[in-house]
Design a protein around this motif. Structure first.
Motif, PDB file in Angstrom:
ATOM      1  N   ASP A 267      12.495  33.470  44.368  1.00 35.52           N
ATOM      2  CA  ASP A 267      12.845  33.275  42.961  1.00 35.52           C
ATOM      3  C   ASP A 267      12.434  34.485  42.141  1.00 35.52           C
ATOM      4  OD1 ASP A 267      14.144  30.868  42.984  1.00 35.52           O
ATOM      5  OD2 ASP A 267      12.350  29.674  42.667  1.00 35.52           O
TER       6      ASP A 267
ATOM      7  N   SER B 191      13.625  34.920  35.457  1.00 34.53           N
ATOM      8  CA  SER B 191      14.808  34.564  34.697  1.00 34.53           C
ATOM      9  C   SER B 191      14.364  33.918  33.399  1.00 34.53           C
ATOM     10  CB  SER B 191      15.696  33.598  35.500  1.00 34.53           C
ATOM     11  OG  SER B 191      16.847  33.250  34.776  1.00 34.53           O
ATOM     12  N   ASN B 192      14.267  34.728  32.361  1.00 35.86           N
ATOM     13  CA  ASN B 192      13.847  34.259  31.045  1.00 35.86           C
ATOM     14  C   ASN B 192      14.492  35.143  29.988  1.00 35.86           C
ATOM     15  OD1 ASN B 192      12.025  36.598  30.580  1.00 35.86           O
ATOM     16  ND2 ASN B 192      10.836  35.674  32.232  1.00 35.86           N
TER      17      ASN B 192
ATOM     18  N   SER C 114      15.148  39.468  33.668  1.00 39.67           N
ATOM     19  CA  SER C 114      16.001  38.831  34.657  1.00 39.67           C
ATOM     20  C   SER C 114      16.033  39.712  35.895  1.00 39.67           C
ATOM     21  CB  SER C 114      17.418  38.644  34.105  1.00 39.67           C
ATOM     22  OG  SER C 114      18.232  37.989  35.049  1.00 39.67           O
ATOM     23  N   GLU C 115      15.930  39.066  37.072  1.00 36.03           N
ATOM     24  CA  GLU C 115      15.864  39.826  38.316  1.00 36.03           C
ATOM     25  C   GLU C 115      16.828  39.253  39.345  1.00 36.03           C
ATOM     26  OE1 GLU C 115      11.274  41.410  38.553  1.00 36.03           O
ATOM     27  OE2 GLU C 115      11.688  39.359  39.216  1.00 36.03           O
ATOM     28  N   LYS C 116      17.188  40.111  40.319  1.00 35.51           N
ATOM     29  CA  LYS C 116      17.921  39.706  41.508  1.00 35.51           C
ATOM     30  C   LYS C 116      17.050  39.973  42.727  1.00 35.51           C
ATOM     31  CE  LYS C 116      22.701  40.231  39.959  1.00 35.51           C
ATOM     32  NZ  LYS C 116      24.003  40.895  40.214  1.00 35.51           N
TER      33      LYS C 116
ATOM     34  N   ASP D 238      22.330  35.837  41.643  1.00 37.98           N
ATOM     35  CA  ASP D 238      21.518  35.648  40.444  1.00 37.98           C
ATOM     36  C   ASP D 238      20.058  35.772  40.843  1.00 37.98           C
ATOM     37  OD1 ASP D 238      21.075  33.165  41.729  1.00 37.98           O
ATOM     38  OD2 ASP D 238      22.726  32.272  40.623  1.00 37.98           O
ATOM     39  N   SER D 239      19.195  34.994  40.203  1.00 33.78           N
ATOM     40  CA  SER D 239      17.758  35.190  40.403  1.00 33.78           C
ATOM     41  C   SER D 239      17.209  34.484  41.644  1.00 33.78           C
ATOM     42  CB  SER D 239      16.987  34.702  39.170  1.00 33.78           C
ATOM     43  OG  SER D 239      17.223  33.313  38.963  1.00 33.78           O
ATOM     44  N   ARG D 240      18.014  33.723  42.374  1.00 30.86           N
ATOM     45  CA  ARG D 240      17.495  32.972  43.523  1.00 30.86           C
ATOM     46  C   ARG D 240      18.303  33.259  44.786  1.00 30.86           C
ATOM     47  NH1 ARG D 240      15.892  26.602  43.880  1.00 30.86           N
ATOM     48  NH2 ARG D 240      14.007  27.509  42.992  1.00 30.86           N
TER      49      ARG D 240
ATOM     50  N   ASP E  84      17.871  42.691  37.002  1.00 28.24           N
ATOM     51  CA  ASP E  84      19.247  42.196  36.933  1.00 28.24           C
ATOM     52  C   ASP E  84      19.757  42.412  35.519  1.00 28.24           C
ATOM     53  OD1 ASP E  84      21.650  40.911  37.137  1.00 28.24           O
ATOM     54  OD2 ASP E  84      20.806  38.896  37.101  1.00 28.24           O
TER      55      ASP E  84
ATOM     56  N   GLY F 256      22.473  41.376  34.411  1.00 28.46           N
ATOM     57  CA  GLY F 256      23.237  40.203  33.983  1.00 28.46           C
ATOM     58  C   GLY F 256      24.704  40.474  33.779  1.00 28.46           C
TER      59      GLY F 256
ATOM     60  N   ARG G 283      22.113  42.227  29.796  1.00 29.80           N
ATOM     61  CA  ARG G 283      21.357  41.156  29.152  1.00 29.80           C
ATOM     62  C   ARG G 283      20.042  41.647  28.554  1.00 29.80           C
ATOM     63  NH1 ARG G 283      20.166  35.977  32.724  1.00 29.80           N
ATOM     64  NH2 ARG G 283      21.840  37.030  33.835  1.00 29.80           N
TER      65      ARG G 283
END
Length: 901
Positions: free
Chosen positions: A350, A353-354, A358-360, A414-416, A441, A443, A472
């Motif tokens: 994970d 993501s806030n 945001s991360e990948k 996405d983030s997960r 990320d 976004g 983002r």
């Protein structure tokens, strides 16, 4: 009691002992297993069964087992007057927690009060918590019902009921049952079960059967709480109520703590109905849980390091949560030793993501060996174990891998990202090892060739339409402060881009010191800048047939800049482009109209006109006679609406290298633009979201110059433009803004104001509208007249007389009263013979050739009258007073129809 002798007496004693001892009330029943003659099971019923039970009855049924027994009862028929849950009339109370035969029922917890005629509202099975169970039946002095019938069984008591410890050394496997399972569990229970194994062991439990009253979220009434430890301070695996089956949990060490709690108050006694969500509608039989202690479960020692944490309650699931830019290694259980078989382990990665970050996820394998086989990355047989990847950006986000070929580097959508190792049916192998990294990320949807760069590619071969947007979190990550969007249409396609939202910093003419967007034709070093946008001014729709690139630049902090756009790759049949052309001027001018004129234009329209002057030294002037398309050029008078040509635009390229002028909205009819050289290009473009508009009508004129000071056409009085002589007096303004001299000098008398207000578009449109309106009105008038005549002819009351039995009276007026006498002629047609009688003495009241309305249709049975033959007024069966001269038959004919001619 006196001695009882004889066979009848012995039978009475046996019946009393079998059915129980009667108390002081004749309907009380005590069934006591301490009496040797009482069987282990039997039946019970209401007083008077199978007839209705009597009124004013209060009966107590006591079932007493031995100390090593418990009582189980089950109803086979139940019909007691009353309505749940209040049971205001007759009822039965059940007490399953009685500890002594002499215990007062007022001090005993009540399992429930029951009435009604449905077995579904009753517990399917009731089991006492001790060796005693009591039924308390009551009826009032009014109506009664059929009563009840049931069976009882004395069962062996469990060795332990509640609150005990299970030692894994002495009992390595077994079952945990709720106190009255499978019977209806009572209220106000609080049971604790501690499972304790040897060091190095783990505990596995499974809900084989589980049915507790649900009551709502968070299980407010009854629940089972499982903790990963030895007491109530341990981590909670879960809190459960409702129904479950075959749900499994594992402890992380040698302890597991289970807590079972029941409450009261599930039924609202103030309610007058029992719905499906209250107490007895549920099968409250409790639970049956299996347990097993073992040291062969997955060892978690090498799965809890760094950011890797075991998910409590699972055998080998781990969760890796990023702390911003985290990285590390994940391995199969026991790596580099062989992994255990018949296990399923999930690796949950994970990223952040806030609103701020945001991360990948990126995963790269350094070792991989599973059972099964793959050929050139294509799965051929992964039935004996595999690694499933979920959340991968390719292959719809899910892909399986097995064998010894390394999977490709994985990037999450996405983030997960979730990796699931399934070794059921597999052969023991070395497993895998992989490095993971959480990266920023931006976004943005689209293909990202390099996850470390904000470059996204939209290829027409892969996807024909989609969306893209601003980063983002551009201000919080240098990586996202410049993003490139590359579009690649196929050879037969055109690219159409339109913007849904747009707000980039503050607007200034050069977009300096603010966020901005650049539009390029081509990509890389050979690209050509088309335009630059910033502020809240929407970019116009963009079209191109070659590669294009859009570049976003972030220059301000705060994260308020954003845009969102759509792209489409369109074929010729999807784009209305059969408009526009190249025009070589002959020295005069012409008119350009929007597609569909005078109607509305539509969406996905692309028209391009290139106007080139006859002489290189001349220039092209365009005059907007009518211009009404979507959008607006300024924000004056508009609150909260976007500025710019968002869905429709007219672009003017005046021959220079500067960006085109974008026009939209409603412009005045004296708006003119002059090219800087001999060429003017106009492009009209609408997006796929365009709603259409009235459009435009534009005149263009060649402006002659550099002719040695001589104009061979007409010289405008104010602008001094030299235009072709054929452009004079053509009811179009060809001299430029504020100059109407070409329409007022040497033309038909017309005031200057009339000339300035005249325009080809307005006059033509008005004439056309009038013609259309007049045609429609005439059409409806004709239809109404035809309908009226048809209605009149169809429903008039007269009928045509027989053709051969009628008299025609004609009045013939002389041309002058001096030389001709007025005559009244009577023509009698009967059986083919005609008689004419002249009467000069009658003076008709009608003019010559006038026809009166028909009178009586005639008498049945008369011969038919020749249609259309008029007869002068009269009534049926009435003979006119005419002279008999020149008649061949002196009998006067019957008059069937009289009219004036």
């Amino acid at each position: 009691m006196p001695c009882c002798r004889g066979l009848p007496c012995m039978i009475v004693v046996f019946l009393v002992q079998f059915l129980g001892l009667l108390s002081s009330q004749d309907c009380d029943v005590i069934i006591d297993r301490s009496l040797d003659s009482i069987p282990q099971q039997g039946t019970f019923h209401s007083p008077g069964w199978p007839q209705h039970y009597p009124t004013n009855t209060h009966c107590i049924y006591k079932f007493i087992g031995t100390p090593n027994e418990r009582v189980s009862i089950k109803f086979s028929f139940f019909d007691i007057q009353g309505v749940l849950p209040l049971c205001r009339f007759d009822y039965m109370d059940i007490y399953a927690q009685v500890t002594s035969p002499t215990q007062s029922l007022l001090d005993t917890p009540l399992l429930g009060r029951f009435c009604d005629s449905s077995l579904s509202h009753l517990p399917k099975l009731v089991i006492s918590t001790s060796n005693i169970l009591v039924l308390d039946f009551y009826s009032d002095d009014k109506t009664t019902d059929a009563g009840f019938n049931g069976s009882f069984t004395f069962i062996d008591a469990y060795p332990q009921i509640c609150n005990y410890t299970i030692n894994g050394v002495r009992r390595p496997s077994g079952f945990i049952l709720s106190p009255t399972y499978p019977g209806f569990y009572p209220d106000r229970l609080h049971c604790n079960y501690l499972l304790q194994g040897a060091p190095g062991q783990r505990i596995h439990i499974k809900f084989l059967d589980f049915a507790l009253y649900h009551g709502g979220d968070y299980c407010p009434f009854d629940y089972v709480k499982v903790r990963d430890g030895r007491d109530r301070s341990a981590a909670i695996i879960g809190t459960f109520c409702g129904s479950y089956k075959d749900v499994e949990f594992y402890s992380s060490q040698e302890f597991l703590y289970i807590e079972f709690v029941t409450s009261s108050g599930r039924v609202d006694l103030e309610s007058t109905t029992l719905d499906n969500n209250v107490d007895f509608a549920f099968d409250r039989k409790g639970f049956k849980i299996s347990y097993q202690f073992s040291s062969s479960f997955v060892n978690l020692d090498d799965m809890n390091e760094g950011h890797i944490q075991h998910v409590v309650g699972t055998e080998c699931d781990v969760k890796i949560v990023s702390k911003k830019g985290s990285n590390g290694t994940v391995r199969s259980p026991g790596y580099p030793r062989d992994y255990p078989i018949n296990v399923t382990c999930r690796y949950i990665l994970d990223g952040m993501s806030n609103p701020l970050n945001s991360e990948k996820v990126m995963v790269a394998f350094t070792d991989f060996e599973l059972s099964g086989s793959m050929t050139s990355g294509v799965m051929t047989s992964c039935t004996r174990g595999h690694l499933l990847v979920e959340g991968h950006k390719d292959n719809n986000g899910s892909e399986k891998f097995c064998g010894s070929l390394f999977p490709p580097n994985l990037h999450s959508k996405d983030s997960r990202m979730v990796l699931t190792l399934d070794t059921h049916g597999a052969f023991a192998k070395r497993g895998f090892s992989a490095n993971f990294e959480f990266i920023i990320d931006c976004g943005i949807p689209g293909d990202q060739p390099d996850p470390n760069q904000c470059i996204f590619v939209y290829d027409g071969k892969k996807k024909k339409s989609g969306a893209f947007n601003s980063p983002r979190h551009s201000w919080s990550s240098p990586k996202c402060q410049q993003c490139n969007y590359i579009f690649r249409p196929e050879a037969t396609e055109k690219l159409l881009i339109s913007f849904d939202t747009f707000s980039l910093g503050t607007h200034n003419s050069s977009c300096l010191n603010t966020d901005y967007l650049e539009i390029y034709v081509g990509t890389g070093r050979s690209r050509i800048l088309l335009n630059r946008y910033c502020g809240q001014h929407y970019p116009a729709p963009i079209i191109g047939q070659q590669n294009m690139e859009i570049v976003y630049h972030a220059r301000s902090r705060g994260g308020n800049s954003k845009f969102q756009a759509h792209f489409e790759y369109l074929n010729d049949n999807q784009l209305h482009s059969r408009c526009g052309r190249s025009i070589i001027s002959s020295g005069g001018g012409g008119i350009l109209k929007s597609p569909g004129s005078p109607g509305k234009y539509t969406n996905r329209v692309y028209c391009k006109w290139t106007i080139r002057a006859k002489r290189k030294s001349s220039r092209i002037m365009v005059h907007l006679y009518e211009f009404r398309i979507e959008g607006r050029m300024t924000g004056v008078g508009y609150v909260g609406a976007g500025i710019g040509c968002q869905n429709a635009v007219m672009k003017l390229y005046n021959g220079s290298s500067s960006p085109p002028m974008e026009l939209c909205g409603t412009l005045s009819d004296d708006t003119t633009y002059l090219s800087v050289d001999d060429t003017m290009e106009l492009e009209f473009l609408t997006s796929g979201r365009s709603l259409g508009g009235k459009g435009f009508e534009i005149s263009w004129t060649e402006i002659h110059s550099d002719l040695g000071g001589t104009c061979y056409g007409f010289v405008c009085s104010k602008t001094k433009y030299c235009i072709g002589s054929e452009m004079k007096c053509n009811k179009m303004k060809n001299c430029g803004k504020g100059d109407n001299s070409d329409e007022t000098t040497g033309c038909n008398p017309e005031t200057e104001e009339q000339a300035s207000s005249s325009g080809p578009a307005v006059g033509k449109f008005e004439i056309l509208h009038i013609a259309i309106g007049a045609s429609i009105s005439s059409f409806f008038c004709i239809i109404l007249v035809i309908c009226g005549l048809y209605h009149r002819r169809k429903f008039r009351p007269d009928r045509k007389p027989p053709a051969n039995d009628h008299v025609e009276v004609r009045y013939v007026a002389a041309a002058s009263s001096c030389n001709t006498t007025d005559r009244l002629l009577t023509m009698d047609q009967n059986d083919g013979r005609t008689t004419i009688v002249t009467s000069p003495h009658q003076t008709p009241s009608h003019t010559a050739n006038q026809i009166s309305k028909s009178s009586n249709p005639g008498t049945p049975g008369t011969p038919p009258v020749n249609p259309g033959t008029p007869v002068q007024g009269g009534t049926p069966n009435q003979t006119p007073n005419f002279s008999n001269a020149n008649r061949t038959n002196n009998r006067a004919p019957r008059i069937q129809k009289v009219s004036i001619v």
